[in-house]
Motif scaffolding. Structure first.
Motif, PDB file in Angstrom:
ATOM      1  N   ALA A   1       0.809  -1.120  -0.114  1.00 23.41           N
ATOM      2  CA  ALA A   1       0.075   0.127  -0.051  1.00 23.41           C
ATOM      3  C   ALA A   1       0.877   1.318  -0.142  1.00 23.41           C
ATOM      4  O   ALA A   1       0.652   2.244  -0.710  1.00 23.41           O
ATOM      5  CB  ALA A   1      -0.978  -0.026   1.281  1.00 23.41           C
ATOM      6  N   ARG A   2       1.661   1.265   0.788  1.00 24.52           N
ATOM      7  CA  ARG A   2       2.677   2.310   0.747  1.00 24.52           C
ATOM      8  C   ARG A   2       3.367   2.683  -0.674  1.00 24.52           C
ATOM      9  O   ARG A   2       3.770   3.756  -0.956  1.00 24.52           O
ATOM     10  CB  ARG A   2       3.900   2.190   1.805  1.00 24.52           C
ATOM     11  N   ARG A   3       3.735   1.565  -1.084  1.00 27.61           N
ATOM     12  CA  ARG A   3       4.342   1.803  -2.759  1.00 27.61           C
ATOM     13  C   ARG A   3       3.287   2.053  -3.920  1.00 27.61           C
ATOM     14  O   ARG A   3       3.553   1.799  -5.138  1.00 27.61           O
ATOM     15  CB  ARG A   3       5.106   0.264  -2.914  1.00 27.61           C
ATOM     16  N   HIS A   4       1.954   2.058  -3.560  1.00 28.09           N
ATOM     17  CA  HIS A   4       0.835   2.212  -4.337  1.00 28.09           C
ATOM     18  C   HIS A   4       0.820   0.916  -5.017  1.00 28.09           C
ATOM     19  O   HIS A   4       0.543   1.242  -6.397  1.00 28.09           O
ATOM     20  CB  HIS A   4       1.005   3.732  -5.030  1.00 28.09           C
ATOM     21  N   ALA A   5       0.741  -0.047  -4.836  1.00 28.56           N
ATOM     22  CA  ALA A   5       0.526  -1.353  -5.649  1.00 28.56           C
ATOM     23  C   ALA A   5      -0.823  -1.447  -6.332  1.00 28.56           C
ATOM     24  O   ALA A   5      -1.704  -0.796  -5.555  1.00 28.56           O
ATOM     25  CB  ALA A   5       0.941  -2.644  -4.957  1.00 28.56           C
ATOM     26  N   PRO A   6      -1.117  -2.122  -7.266  1.00 27.06           N
ATOM     27  CA  PRO A   6      -2.425  -2.193  -7.850  1.00 27.06           C
ATOM     28  C   PRO A   6      -3.439  -2.682  -6.688  1.00 27.06           C
ATOM     29  O   PRO A   6      -2.943  -3.722  -6.213  1.00 27.06           O
ATOM     30  CB  PRO A   6      -2.237  -3.180  -9.002  1.00 27.06           C
ATOM     31  N   THR A   7      -4.544  -2.093  -6.820  1.00 22.01           N
ATOM     32  CA  THR A   7      -5.546  -2.700  -5.581  1.00 22.01           C
ATOM     33  C   THR A   7      -5.808  -4.147  -5.908  1.00 22.01           C
ATOM     34  O   THR A   7      -6.003  -4.799  -4.908  1.00 22.01           O
ATOM     35  CB  THR A   7      -6.926  -1.846  -6.162  1.00 22.01           C
ATOM     36  N   ALA A   8      -5.869  -4.740  -7.171  1.00 19.24           N
ATOM     37  CA  ALA A   8      -6.130  -5.997  -7.266  1.00 19.24           C
ATOM     38  C   ALA A   8      -5.205  -7.130  -6.634  1.00 19.24           C
ATOM     39  O   ALA A   8      -5.313  -8.016  -5.948  1.00 19.24           O
ATOM     40  CB  ALA A   8      -6.196  -6.490  -8.497  1.00 19.24           C
ATOM     41  N   LEU A   9      -3.783  -6.736  -6.266  1.00 20.66           N
ATOM     42  CA  LEU A   9      -2.937  -7.435  -5.734  1.00 20.66           C
ATOM     43  C   LEU A   9      -2.990  -7.156  -4.189  1.00 20.66           C
ATOM     44  O   LEU A   9      -2.861  -8.153  -3.486  1.00 20.66           O
ATOM     45  CB  LEU A   9      -1.445  -6.380  -6.095  1.00 20.66           C
ATOM     46  N   LEU A  10      -3.679  -6.020  -3.774  1.00 24.07           N
ATOM     47  CA  LEU A  10      -3.848  -5.966  -2.388  1.00 24.07           C
ATOM     48  C   LEU A  10      -5.061  -7.007  -2.029  1.00 24.07           C
ATOM     49  O   LEU A  10      -5.201  -7.667  -0.981  1.00 24.07           O
ATOM     50  CB  LEU A  10      -4.146  -4.598  -2.068  1.00 24.07           C
ATOM     51  N   TRP A  11      -6.080  -7.004  -2.777  1.00 25.46           N
ATOM     52  CA  TRP A  11      -7.124  -7.896  -2.514  1.00 25.46           C
ATOM     53  C   TRP A  11      -6.556  -9.230  -2.571  1.00 25.46           C
ATOM     54  O   TRP A  11      -7.020 -10.268  -1.920  1.00 25.46           O
ATOM     55  CB  TRP A  11      -8.035  -7.732  -3.671  1.00 25.46           C
ATOM     56  N   GLU A  12      -5.874  -9.692  -3.321  1.00 32.48           N
ATOM     57  CA  GLU A  12      -5.097 -10.898  -3.579  1.00 32.48           C
ATOM     58  C   GLU A  12      -4.500 -11.285  -2.393  1.00 32.48           C
ATOM     59  O   GLU A  12      -4.544 -12.253  -1.687  1.00 32.48           O
ATOM     60  CB  GLU A  12      -4.384 -11.096  -4.876  1.00 32.48           C
ATOM     61  N   LEU A  13      -3.568 -10.387  -2.005  1.00 28.61           N
ATOM     62  CA  LEU A  13      -2.757 -10.781  -0.541  1.00 28.61           C
ATOM     63  C   LEU A  13      -3.767 -10.509   0.582  1.00 28.61           C
ATOM     64  O   LEU A  13      -3.470 -11.486   1.547  1.00 28.61           O
ATOM     65  CB  LEU A  13      -1.771  -9.480  -0.373  1.00 28.61           C
ATOM     66  N   GLY A  14      -5.020 -10.243   0.530  1.00 30.15           N
ATOM     67  CA  GLY A  14      -5.849 -10.159   1.676  1.00 30.15           C
ATOM     68  C   GLY A  14      -6.470 -11.711   1.991  1.00 30.15           C
ATOM     69  O   GLY A  14      -7.155 -11.713   2.917  1.00 30.15           O
ATOM     70  N   ARG A  15      -6.242 -12.519   1.008  1.00 29.60           N
ATOM     71  CA  ARG A  15      -6.830 -13.875   1.035  1.00 29.60           C
ATOM     72  C   ARG A  15      -5.669 -14.678   1.864  1.00 29.60           C
ATOM     73  O   ARG A  15      -6.010 -15.764   2.182  1.00 29.60           O
ATOM     74  CB  ARG A  15      -6.869 -14.402  -0.126  1.00 29.60           C
ATOM     75  N   LEU A  16      -4.650 -14.150   2.141  1.00 22.07           N
ATOM     76  CA  LEU A  16      -3.469 -14.976   2.849  1.00 22.07           C
ATOM     77  C   LEU A  16      -3.851 -15.200   4.370  1.00 22.07           C
ATOM     78  O   LEU A  16      -4.929 -14.358   4.868  1.00 22.07           O
ATOM     79  CB  LEU A  16      -2.421 -14.276   3.038  1.00 22.07           C
ATOM     80  N   ALA A  17      -3.417 -16.237   4.944  1.00 19.93           N
ATOM     81  CA  ALA A  17      -3.943 -16.564   6.506  1.00 19.93           C
ATOM     82  C   ALA A  17      -3.283 -15.490   7.237  1.00 19.93           C
ATOM     83  O   ALA A  17      -2.193 -15.056   6.975  1.00 19.93           O
ATOM     84  CB  ALA A  17      -3.023 -17.869   6.954  1.00 19.93           C
TER      85      ALA A  17
END
Length: 89
Positions: free
Chosen positions: A45-61
């Motif tokens: 998020a600090r690096r302004h990564a694409p939102t889809a990438l953040l959503w994908e990481l949100g699925r991690l344990a």
């Protein structure tokens, strides 16, 4: 000017193909490991990564510690839901 938020633009894209984690590999460098889901989300998020990438990481344990991007990708692939049957059986 008003922006309308629809469910389509608030969720990660869904396809029947396995997710391609090349973008994730590009954004998560060796300096981020070891780390947890929240650690990765904050860093990207600090690096302004694409939102889809953040959503994908949100699925991690949430509390698992990951030692490499390969572990992250393997966990995401294991968490991919199969397509649901849309026709009655």
């Amino acid at each position: 000017m008003t922006t309308t938020h629809t469910p389509e633009n608030r969720s990660a894209p869904r396809t029947s193909e396995p997710p391609d984690h090349n973008d994730l590999r590009e954004h998560l460098s060796e300096g981020y490991f070891p780390g947890t889901r929240d650690h990765f989300l904050a860093a990207l998020a600090r690096r302004h990564a694409p939102t889809a990438l953040l959503w994908e990481l949100g699925r991690l344990a949430p509390h698992r510690r990951y030692d490499s991007v390969d572990q992250v990708c393997a966990d995401l692939e294991a968490r991919t839901c199969p397509d649901f049957v849309t026709e009655p059986i």
